[in-house]
Design an enzyme around this catalytic site. Sequence first.
Site, PDB file in Angstrom:
ATOM      1  N   GLY A 108      -9.239 -43.358  30.476  1.00  0.00           N
ATOM      2  CA  GLY A 108      -7.808 -43.619  30.517  1.00  0.00           C
ATOM      3  C   GLY A 108      -7.467 -44.963  29.947  1.00  0.00           C
ATOM      4  O   GLY A 108      -6.477 -45.580  30.293  1.00  0.00           O
ATOM      5  N   CYS A 109      -8.307 -45.432  29.051  1.00  0.00           N
ATOM      6  CA  CYS A 109      -8.082 -46.720  28.417  1.00  0.00           C
ATOM      7  C   CYS A 109      -7.040 -46.528  27.343  1.00  0.00           C
ATOM      8  O   CYS A 109      -7.335 -45.984  26.282  1.00  0.00           O
ATOM      9  CB  CYS A 109      -9.391 -47.212  27.827  1.00  0.00           C
ATOM     10  SG  CYS A 109      -9.313 -48.900  27.340  1.00  0.00           S
TER      11      CYS A 109
END
Lengths: 110, 102, 136
Positions: A108-109
């Site tokens: 989820g970067c």
Amino acid sequence: MSYEVDGQEIATDEEGYITNLADWTPELAEVIAKAEDVEMTDEHWAVVNFLRDYYEEYQIAPAVRVLIKAIKKSMGPEVGNNKYMYELFPYGPAKQACKIAGLPKPTGCV
Amino acid sequence: MATLHTVNKSPFATQSLLSCLGHAKAGDTVLLIEDGVYGAAGGTGLADAVAGLGGAVTLAVLAPDLKARGIDEGRLMDGVKTVDYAGFVDLAASHDRTQAWL
Amino acid sequence: MEDGVKKFLYVNRKAPYGTIYALEALEVVLIGAAFDQDVSLAFLDDGVFQLTKGQDTKEIGVKNFSPTFRALGDYEVTKLYVEKESLDERGLTADDLQDITYEDEDDDWAEKPSILIVSRSEMADVMAGQDVILSF
């Protein structure tokens, strides 16, 4: 690409994240930091150590806002804020600090 | 002329284990692997189906898959044997054929 | 309800390692948590196996992602509904599940349980009260 510590070659993926998490040592962290143009201070180490502890416990690297909230709680708002974190790790506290901490790129970067 | 049957699906999600047990013959072994290992724990409706075999069919379960899923060996139904990977190979070698119930 | 905030429910019905659904669901939850929605997770049928204690995947060579459920509180995902009938059918009780908690920011960081054991009919109500349902 790869890093070299004490004549030993450490393998990485194409973005420079080490492929075998067990290869990590504090010496390797210094080598990765140098390659990233980051001078490791106590504050850098606090973040790197937090990331490693978090990964050990939960098997994920935390998202940036989770990281910043946790640092704010443990080290106070002078360190635990977005601006200061980006000063420590100009290419993103999660992405760059995880690389130095020897962890995979965070989920989820964004 | 015994058969080794392998079941790799959860008995709560598919009919594979029940169908397998319905087709297994005396002397056969049913080995539960992957999600099939959930069928080896006691305290569920499956115990009756297994008891119905009357011991003519050997029930075995792959230990690494049990461990992965956090199922303690103490929770297995009576008479279920655990095997490791080498034991799996031995079972395949000691039976005449292997049939997978997917 | 705040403007633009929707109720999202992620429905987990698969055991953890036999297929990739459970891990994929968890990754979507972690990524989706960045969007500040009202997120809940539902665990029913074989999905309840995802939350069991004592998982150790070293010998099967896949990642044990069960500890990651305990990080969900940090991502403000604090409602994990677990269906009691699904536990019963599998010979499980609430004691067989991991302790998953969160710190309540609005209540002096008090530690509170994230797992809510609900009946099948209560689960149906949870589902009926959502704006968006994502199934795994």
